[in-house]
Design an enzyme around this catalytic site. Structure first.
Site, PDB file in Angstrom:
ATOM      1  N   ARG A 176       0.924  -1.215   0.061  1.00 21.67           N
ATOM      2  CA  ARG A 176      -0.064   0.095   0.011  1.00 21.67           C
ATOM      3  C   ARG A 176       0.812   1.190  -0.107  1.00 21.67           C
ATOM      4  NH1 ARG A 176      -4.558  -0.018   4.391  1.00 21.67           N
ATOM      5  NH2 ARG A 176      -5.339   1.696   3.127  1.00 21.67           N
ATOM      6  N   CYS A 195      -1.343   5.513   9.192  1.00 22.16           N
ATOM      7  CA  CYS A 195      -1.737   4.395   8.606  1.00 22.16           C
ATOM      8  C   CYS A 195      -2.807   4.892   7.855  1.00 22.16           C
ATOM      9  CB  CYS A 195      -2.013   3.466   9.706  1.00 22.16           C
ATOM     10  SG  CYS A 195      -3.291   3.916  10.707  1.00 22.16           S
TER      11      CYS A 195
END
Length: 283
Positions: free
Chosen positions: A180, A238
């Site tokens: 990611r 995050c």
């Protein structure tokens, strides 16, 4: 004292130590915050069996606000959060222990929120419910209401501009999976990639296979290699501020105080004016 260092006591409690504490008075306030991203609600699992005396707290409604421009799990309204904590029996002088199913992300979110909101004594059950070897209960306790009133500022918090500044002049850690960060996949948010200048530091590498945190020395070595000991400031983000709290907790175990960008990538990526980097480098 090194930059960004924490002087707090160990924020983790092993299962055998918690069992001993539950057998003496006063008992710590136990919060069960089982939750999984995209998974079923945690309350049915709580009702099927929990550590005796634990009160269930819902991450989506009590540890986060409604999804929106501030991200998928923005900070909760302080009145809602404070009411939930008091209803669970949390007082200003309580010892509080939080746990989840074993991944640690939800428990870390509860730990971070309470510490940020000014509670001085909060720990996470290391390894979560999976580490517990005692009996489980289906009885839902009715605790005496507590008196805790949130007073933000106990832990450092970043907004989007603050995160960008830390990425430029300090160390901003991206706690998501490496793919990611690199922008190879993005299963949830509208744009793939990372905040320019951030370093990849998947939070999954802070724990062992059973979900327990690495030893403080091992965590300190990991974060030293990433540059945390030399950085004037350390920040973490995050996807939506949940697994990032787990990395902040890992840094705390290592003796390093770090700031959380609560909106994280889910907030950053919603603004087309904010730059996006891809690939393995910080950009």
């Amino acid at each position: 004292m090194k930059p960004n260092s924490s002087t707090d006591s160990n924020p983790l409690v092993p299962a055998h130590d918690l069992a001993a504490e539950l057998g003496s008075a006063p008992r710590p306030v136990l919060l069960d915050v089982r939750w999984e991203l995209g998974g079923p609600p945690g309350r049915p699992a709580y009702e099927a069996g929990h550590i005796p005396g634990a009160v269930y707290v819902d991450l989506d409604t009590e540890l986060a606000g409604a999804p929106g421009t501030a991200g998928r799990h923005p900070l909760p309204d302080l009145a809602v959060f404070g009411a939930a904590m008091r209803a669970a029996g949390v007082s200003a002088g309580s010892r509080v222990v939080v746990y989840d199913g074993g991944q640690g992300w939800a428990a870390a979110r509860a730990w971070w929120l309470l510490r940020w909101a000014g509670h001085p004594d909060v720990r996470v059950l290391d390894g979560g419910l999976a580490a517990w070897r005692g009996e489980l209960s289906t009885a839902v306790p009715q605790p005496v209401p507590g008196d805790f009133v949130p007073q933000p500022g106990g832990l450092p918090l970043l907004d989007a501009d603050g995160a960008a500044a830390v990425a430029r002049s300090g160390l901003l850690l991206d706690a998501r999976a490496g793919e990611r960060y690199r922008g190879e996949v993005e299963p949830i948010d509208p744009v793939a990639g990372h905040i320019p200048g951030a370093a990849s530091a998947p939070t999954t590498e802070n724990v062992t296979g059973d979900g327990r945190f690495l030893a403080p020395e091992a965590l300190a070595a990991r974060f030293k290699e990433l540059g945390a000991l030399d950085a004037p400031q350390v920040g973490v983000y995050c996807g939506s501020g949940v697994s990032g709290a787990h990395e902040v907790l890992a840094l705390e175990v290592a003796g390093i105080r770090a700031a959380l960008y609560a909106g994280s990538w889910s907030e950053w990526s919603r603004d087309p004016a904010r730059p996006v980097a891809t690939g393995p480098e910080r950009g």
